[in-house]
Every structure is written in C-alpha cells, then in structure tokens.
Design an enzyme around this catalytic site. Structure first.
Site, PDB file in Angstrom:
ATOM      1  N   GLY A  14       0.728  -1.340  -0.231  1.00 13.10           N
ATOM      2  CA  GLY A  14       0.044  -0.129  -0.001  1.00 13.10           C
ATOM      3  C   GLY A  14       0.997   1.431  -0.065  1.00 13.10           C
ATOM      4  O   GLY A  14       1.790   1.122   1.050  1.00 13.10           O
ATOM      5  N   ASN A 121       5.593  -5.354   5.766  1.00  5.23           N
ATOM      6  CA  ASN A 121       5.804  -6.372   6.004  1.00  5.23           C
ATOM      7  C   ASN A 121       5.464  -7.132   5.010  1.00  5.23           C
ATOM      8  O   ASN A 121       6.417  -8.003   5.080  1.00  5.23           O
ATOM      9  CB  ASN A 121       4.109  -7.306   6.694  1.00  5.23           C
ATOM     10  CG  ASN A 121       3.907  -5.859   8.357  1.00  5.23           C
ATOM     11  OD1 ASN A 121       3.889  -5.361   8.067  1.00  5.23           O
ATOM     12  ND2 ASN A 121       4.252  -6.465   9.730  1.00  5.23           N
ATOM     13  N   THR A 149       4.626   2.028   6.303  1.00  5.60           N
ATOM     14  CA  THR A 149       3.978   1.424   5.980  1.00  5.60           C
ATOM     15  C   THR A 149       2.757   2.181   7.278  1.00  5.60           C
ATOM     16  O   THR A 149       3.797   2.696   8.039  1.00  5.60           O
ATOM     17  CB  THR A 149       3.191   0.205   7.131  1.00  5.60           C
ATOM     18  OG1 THR A 149       1.992  -0.742   6.898  1.00  5.60           O
ATOM     19  CG2 THR A 149       3.943  -0.928   8.155  1.00  5.60           C
ATOM     20  N   ILE A 150       1.966   2.504   6.423  1.00  5.32           N
ATOM     21  CA  ILE A 150       0.483   3.457   7.784  1.00  5.32           C
ATOM     22  C   ILE A 150       0.492   2.488   9.014  1.00  5.32           C
ATOM     23  O   ILE A 150       0.129   3.160   9.916  1.00  5.32           O
ATOM     24  CB  ILE A 150      -0.243   3.883   7.126  1.00  5.32           C
ATOM     25  CG1 ILE A 150      -1.369   2.999   6.295  1.00  5.32           C
ATOM     26  CG2 ILE A 150       0.409   4.769   5.735  1.00  5.32           C
ATOM     27  CD1 ILE A 150      -2.483   3.793   6.313  1.00  5.32           C
ATOM     28  N   ASP A 151       0.342   1.531   8.649  1.00  2.81           N
ATOM     29  CA  ASP A 151      -0.238   0.665  10.187  1.00  2.81           C
ATOM     30  C   ASP A 151       0.707   0.410  11.292  1.00  2.81           C
ATOM     31  O   ASP A 151      -0.203   0.889  12.272  1.00  2.81           O
ATOM     32  CB  ASP A 151      -0.242  -0.984   9.611  1.00  2.81           C
ATOM     33  CG  ASP A 151      -1.560  -0.980   8.327  1.00  2.81           C
ATOM     34  OD1 ASP A 151      -2.765   0.015   8.427  1.00  2.81           O
ATOM     35  OD2 ASP A 151      -1.936  -1.899   7.860  1.00  2.81           O
ATOM     36  N   GLY A 196      -6.356  -0.357   9.537  1.00  5.25           N
ATOM     37  CA  GLY A 196      -5.167  -0.802  10.860  1.00  5.25           C
ATOM     38  C   GLY A 196      -5.989  -2.791  10.719  1.00  5.25           C
ATOM     39  O   GLY A 196      -7.013  -2.439  11.862  1.00  5.25           O
TER      40      GLY A 196
END
Length: 414
Positions: A14, A121, A149-151, A196
C-alpha cells in the site's frame, strides 16, 4: 564482493504520503555516488515482466543541479508510489528455484549489483526470500529492505515511514469531526473508522485530537482488544447522559472475542498474502447499531485510502525520516550488508532523538507489531498517556507544500 555500479529499487504494498521520500533518498544518495539507478515498475512483479525505468533519465538529473533538486523536492512531497506497486508473494526458494533463476537472468541482463525494496511486512518477506536465495546460490548481490506502512505494525523499527503522516491526518480529521458534531443541541454519536488490520496504531492516533481541539475521543477501539457490543452500547449510553456529542475512533480490524469481524468478512476476497483485500464497514455497522438500539443520531465515517495519500497533512518528521532511511539503504548496500532492513531506533521521546540501525530482515518478515498493553487503558476502551508520548513527536511538525498558482504541486507521473 564486486564493486556496485547499478542498483535496482522497487516499491511494494500500500502507498503512503512518505514512500516517495524514501525513494528520493535512495536516488539522491545513489546519484551522488555516481551509481546507475533503475526502478521497478510495479514492484518485483513488474520487474519480472520487463518493466524497468532508468531513474536518472526519468528525473532529468543530469540536466542541471537546479532541475535535479527541484525534482527531488517534488518527489519527496508526491503521495502514493511513484514507481507503482504490487502485491505479489514470492514462492519459497527451495520450492521453486526456476522462479528465482528468472529473476537472476533479468538481473544479469541489466547488470544489477544491489537491490533495495521499499515496503511493509509482505515486502520484507520478498526481501528476505531474495537475500536467502542469493546467499545460498553464491550470488553476490546485496538486498536491503526500507520500511514503510501507515499501519506501523512492522517489527525492527520504532515506527515506520508513512505512519506519522497518516497519524497526523487521522488526529486532525478526528478533531475537525469533533467540532462539527458539537454544533447542534442534540444527542449524536460519530464513529470514525481508521485503517489497521491487526494493529491499532493509526486508530490510537485519533486520541491526539485532544491536543488539537481540547476534546479527546470518548472511546478508541483497537483490534488488540476484543469488542463486546453490549458493553460498548452501555458505555455510549452512559456517556450520552453526560454530553451530547460522543466521538469514537474505531479500527477497521476490530473483532469480537470469537475472532469474528463486525463486517461480513465472508464477502471479501483475499490478496496473494492471505489478507482481506478490502476491510471496511466497521464504523457503518456500529453507527447503525447505535441508532437502532439507543435511538440517537449516529453516523459512520470511513477515512479509507484518504489517510494514506493525504500529503497535505504530511508530517515533516515522517518525510525527513523516510528520506534518511532511503539514504541508509544505499549506504548499507555499499557497505556490503545484505538480508537486512534499515530501521529507526528511538533514543528519547522528549527531546525526540533517534538513530538508524540495520536489523536482520528475517526477524521482521511476516511478523506484526501490536500496541503494547502499557499503551492501552485498563478497560480497553482508550489509550494511555504512554501512547500519546510515543505518538506526539511523530506528528508535531508540518512541511509546507511546493506551490504552483497557489495549489500544491506533485511530480508528474512516471
């Protein structure tokens, strides 16, 4: 080890508002070392299909120092993945060696001496598999992962580029919606859904709205804590007895104690890594539940992809660190490191201080960093001051956009 003359860089997974800042760091540093810089179009999948771009030419770096610097600055501030992305799971090297032989053949055709892969990941899984195959077959090509990653759920780094900007957006929007919801003298409940899948870092950032408008969300619902809808409704009812405007930030990945999601997961396809391809509807479900059971005005607001591409809300800290990690990735490859990811190590939160270290990518791939218990309130319905202390340095500073006729300017598509 052979001298590195040509590097290959790709972006995967993403996109974020900071992933191109890492790319800018890679290209700027590689160019300063007189390296040839090739870019994968649409990640490793595009590379296998022959889609590769010469980034020195694409950014017109050789024309003049001013043009080069302007394009670096534009690339840094351009949202999404400038090279394009993919979600492509590599097979295990020992199960499909012919697949990796195809990769090696393409690398030899292009004279690739090092590979840098920017992603989360799943991208670190790709980095790990490539580096292990090369090590096992005696191929002298460093492979280095650069996190994004924004997560914020990546191990091996205190936080990930892309998260700070997305967190800044979520905090700001939560504060704005809190102000909006308090306009009328009626009882109302607003559910704000943040991204998330398994970790609630981005949802937790909504609590920073208290720093912006003086009113923090009433509840923050995280996937780390199973949700009992009846308990939530009781908590909302009690809060409505005290005030008119109740604001709840909820993660898309919130689930019940039995593991079931609040939305209909059975109707959603999965990607090549086994993740749900589209995971949303939690806020809408809870809004309908509150309206039906409590008889109040209620709405569900899904931030969706806005939170990962909102470059107008980008954090300067995030962009600076993303670019620095791109630089560190090139340096690590020149220093003959392979099978590693460059990551951020926090030295202090106040004053904020960090350093960049490399970690074995095998310790990162396919793992998820959850919010620790110390950052979650005892009742599971909010975050603690420890979480706020962790979050604040990552969102504190904004970066002014590059303007053209008063509007933000991005780099033209590749």
């Amino acid at each position: 080890m052979r001298k590195i003359k040509t590097i290959l860089v790709g972006q995967s997974g993403g996109p974020t508002a900071a992933i191109n800042a890492s790319l800018a760091g890679v290209i700027r540093t590689a160019y300063s070392h007189n390296l040839r810089i090739l870019g994968m179009r649409n990640g490793i999948q595009g590379f296998l299909e022959g889609r590769v771009a010469d980034l020195t030419q694409a950014l017109n770096l050789a024309s003049s120092p001013n043009t080069a610097e302007q394009n670096f600055r534009l690339l840094r501030k351009t949202p999404s993945s400038w090279l394009g992305s993919c979600r492509f799971k590599l097979p295990k090297p020992d199960e499909n060696p012919s697949f990796y032989q195809r990769i090696t053949m393409r690398m030899n055709e292009l004279g690739i001496d090092a590979i840098l892969y920017i992603g989360g990941n799943d991208s670190m899984d790709t980095t790990d598999k490539l580096s292990r195959y090369f090590a096992n077959t005696g191929i002298d090509v460093p492979v280095v992962g650069i996190p994004k990653t924004i997560d914020n759920d990546l191990e091996g780094t205190d936080h990930t580029p892309g998260f700070g900007s997305a967190a800044r957006f979520v905090a700001t929007v939560t504060a704005e919606l809190t102000c909006d919801g308090g306009v009328y003298d009626i009882k109302n409940v607003t559910f704000i859904e943040a991204m998330g899948r398994e970790a609630g870092w981005l949802t937790a950032a909504g609590a920073l709205a208290g720093d912006i408008c003086g009113t923090a969300p009433d509840f923050v619902l995280l996937p780390e804590v199973p949700l009992d809808e009846e308990v939530l409704l009781a908590r909302i009812k009690a809060r409505l007895a005290e005030k008119n405007n109740v604001v709840i930030v909820v993660s898309e990945g919130v689930h019940r104690a039995d593991g079931s999601f609040l939305f209909d997961a059975g109707s959603i396809a999965t990607d090549t890594f086994g993740h749900l391809a589209a995971q949303s509807g939690t806020a809408a479900y809870l809004a309908q539940l509150a309206k039906a059971r409590l008889g109040v005005k209620s709405r569900g607001i899904e931030l969706n992809t806005l939170q990962r591409c909102a470059s107008h809300a980008a954090s300067k800290v995030d962009l600076d660190e993303a670019e620095a990690l791109g630089t560190a990735g090139v340096v690590a490859s020149l220093q003959e490191e392979t099978g590693v990811m460059v990551g951020i190590h926090r030295l202090s939160s106040k004053p904020y201080a960090t350093e960049i270290r490399t970690v074995p990518v095998a310790n990162v791939a396919n793992k998820v960093k959850l919010i620790p218990a110390i950052m979650i309130s005892d009742d599971g319905f909010n975050v603690t001051d420890e979480a706020l202390r962790y979050l604040r340095p990552l969102v504190a500073a904004a970066e002014e956009p590059i303007l053209g006729d008063g509007l933000p300017r991005f780099l033209d598509a590749l």
